[in-house]
Design an enzyme around this catalytic site. Structure first.
Site, PDB file in Angstrom:
ATOM      1  N   CYS A  77      -2.599   8.446   3.286  1.00 60.42           N
ATOM      2  CA  CYS A  77      -2.372   7.928   2.004  1.00 60.42           C
ATOM      3  C   CYS A  77      -3.600   8.298   1.714  1.00 60.42           C
ATOM      4  CB  CYS A  77      -2.457   6.836   1.950  1.00 60.42           C
ATOM      5  SG  CYS A  77      -3.437   5.616   3.235  1.00 60.42           S
TER       6      CYS A  77
ATOM      7  N   GLU B 264       1.027  -1.254  -0.004  1.00 60.00           N
ATOM      8  CA  GLU B 264      -0.262  -0.150   0.006  1.00 60.00           C
ATOM      9  C   GLU B 264       0.760   0.795   0.005  1.00 60.00           C
ATOM     10  OE1 GLU B 264      -1.594   3.298   1.214  1.00 60.00           O
ATOM     11  OE2 GLU B 264      -2.220   2.129   2.978  1.00 60.00           O
TER      12      GLU B 264
END
Length: 488
Positions: free
Chosen positions: A290, A256
């Site tokens: 994020c 990720e």
């Protein structure tokens, strides 16, 4: 004991094979409070021999752990959640001190940590396989899901505790063992978390904890033939290095990585709702999420109205002491990122953009030390300018005017990154079209940043490989085994 002392300096030790142990290197890493740059603690810097011991310990423990029924593995996680709940305030305060987020945000992170682990525990009796018809008489065809074995969890500094729970919970409940390496900027809450693991009494080697840099300790963990799966939350650059390091052993990866989430506002959108959501989606955790909005793409017909309302909502942001209940944004987590962010702002202004709000480091009082940056709005930004091209990962929001939805789609899909996107429109056809063509892992429709444990968090393109959360995330910790059984 979890802590030891050397030359008058107290430090956290490594947790290997059910014991707190000193690093063979005898080196320490200092951890700073980003609000004032004071050293708040020290952790051991693991040597290669320490990493090898952790790997061998995890390997030795794994098969016996796998043989435990999943519900019994889950029982350990439930006990751990109970311990975390008892230490909720203590852990939250550590997160504020080492990461810089507000106390309220830190409490939310501890709650998320518990939720991730409870979701994994509650999934223990829901791990499914398949029985398929065979082509031959007297034969059963089964597909079973089995653990990888030794797994590595590399956690980013923006949510050090939540990411730990997000990885450790599903890894352990599916029968893997895991070695956690926190980021060297934010390892202290994770060390205290492992003290709770010790108190619960997990079997030795099931969960190990090593501290050090990614370039050294992380590299050793990823490149080892003992390691069978690596799950990473980090930058694109780090993900690329890990991909290369894991290639010789063809180690499974879940990455990720970075994002450049667009916040698209079309001419038929609810402008009030969009403006409010844009602020929360950019400035949460000082912009260090994020899936945070990285740039606004607003239709030119409503751009002035949207910008005016967004600037009005900016008044609700208060920067300061993250322990102050009235403060809504703390400092950046590290000084290097602060320099990068200011460089992006200055480059974008030099390219012709204007600063509508903020745009610099604050000064005076508590701001004379620490990694502070004003919440910033940039206007007159073009798609090729620095703030629209580079991942900012901080409290800066560029606003780009667009003439059509197709122009927004072209801008989004031209990026090498594809983690998430926001879309505000009341046109159902455009909603459906957007979810069809936007090349990202998550689309937020007419809402700000959110998430559910049962969802799936993944990136497309350079933003990642694999994913986490929910049923699909749990599957990422399992590989398939096919069995042909003849019973005649």
């Amino acid at each position: 004991m979890m802590k030891a002392e050397h030359n008058g300096q107290e430090y956290y030790r490594l947790y290997i094979d059910g014991q707190w142990v000193d690093s063979s290197s005898a080196k320490l890493i200092e951890v700073q409070n980003p609000a004032n740059e004071e050293v708040i603690g020290r952790v051991s810097d693991a040597a290669a021999s320490d990493v090898q011991k952790a790997l061998e310990s995890s390997e030795k423990a794994q098969l016996q752990w796998q043989r435990l029924p999943a519900v019994k593995r889950a029982a350990y996680l439930v006990k751990l959640v109970e311990k975390v709940k008892e230490k909720r305030d203590f852990l939250a305060r550590l997160l504020v001190l080492e990461q810089g987020k507000t106390y309220g945000e830190a409490l939310g992170e501890v709650d998320d940590t518990m939720a991730y682990m409870m979701y994994a525990a509650e999934s223990a009796n829901k791990i499914k396989g398949d029985i398929l018809p065979s082509n031959r008489e007297g034969e059963i065809l089964q597909i079973r899901k089995v653990p990888y074995g030794v797994t590595i969890g590399l956690c980013a500094w923006n949510y050090p505790l939540a990411l730990l729970g997000r990885k450790l919970g599903p890894a352990l409940v599916t029968g893997n063992t895991m070695i956690i390496k926190p980021h060297e900027l934010t390892p202290i809450a994770s060390a205290e978390f492992f003290n709770l693991i010790h108190e619960v009494g997990f079997p030795p080697g099931v969960a190990n904890f090593v501290t050090g840099t990614g370039a050294e300790v992380g590299q050793l963990l990823v490149s080892s033939p003992i390691t069978k799966l690596v799950t990473v939350t980090g930058s694109v650059r780090a993900g690329q290095q890990i991909y290369k390091a894991a290639s010789d052993n063809i180690t499974a990866l879940s990455l990720e990585l970075g994002g450049k989430a667009p916040f698209i506002v079309l001419e038929d959108a609810d402008i009030d709702k969009a403006a409010e959501a844009a602020v929360s989606a950019r400035f949460a955790n000082c912009g260090q999420v994020c899936v945070c909005s990285e740039m606004v793409l607003v239709h030119e017909k409503v751009a002035d109205e949207f910008t005016a309302k967004l600037l009005e909502h900016m008044k609700s942001i208060k920067v300061g002491d993250p322990f102050d209940p009235s403060v809504t944004m703390g400092p950046k987590a590290n000084g290097n990122d602060l320099i990068k962010i200011d460089d992006i702002v200055q480059q974008t202004v030099a390219q012709g953009a204007s600063i509508a709000w903020g745009g610099k480091r604050p000064s005076g009082g508590i701001f004379d030390k620490g990694y502070w940056y004003e919440p910033t709005i940039l206007v007159d930004v073009k798609p090729d300018m620095a703030a629209a091209q580079k991942e900012i990962f901080g409290p800066v929001l560029p606003i780009v005017r667009i003439s059509s939805f197709e122009e927004a789609i072209d801008i989004v899909n031209a990026s090498e990154l594809g983690l998430s996107a926001y879309l505000f429109t009341n046109d159902m056809k455009k909603m459906m079209h957007g979810t069809d063509v936007l090349q990202v892992g998550t689309v937020f429709l007419n809402q700000g940043m959110s998430g559910c444990m049962q969802g799936y968090h993944s990136g497309h393109k350079l933003s990642g490989l694999g994913g986490e959360d929910g049923e699909y995330g749990l599957e990422g910790y399992l590989q398939k085994r096919t069995i042909y059984m003849n019973y005649l």
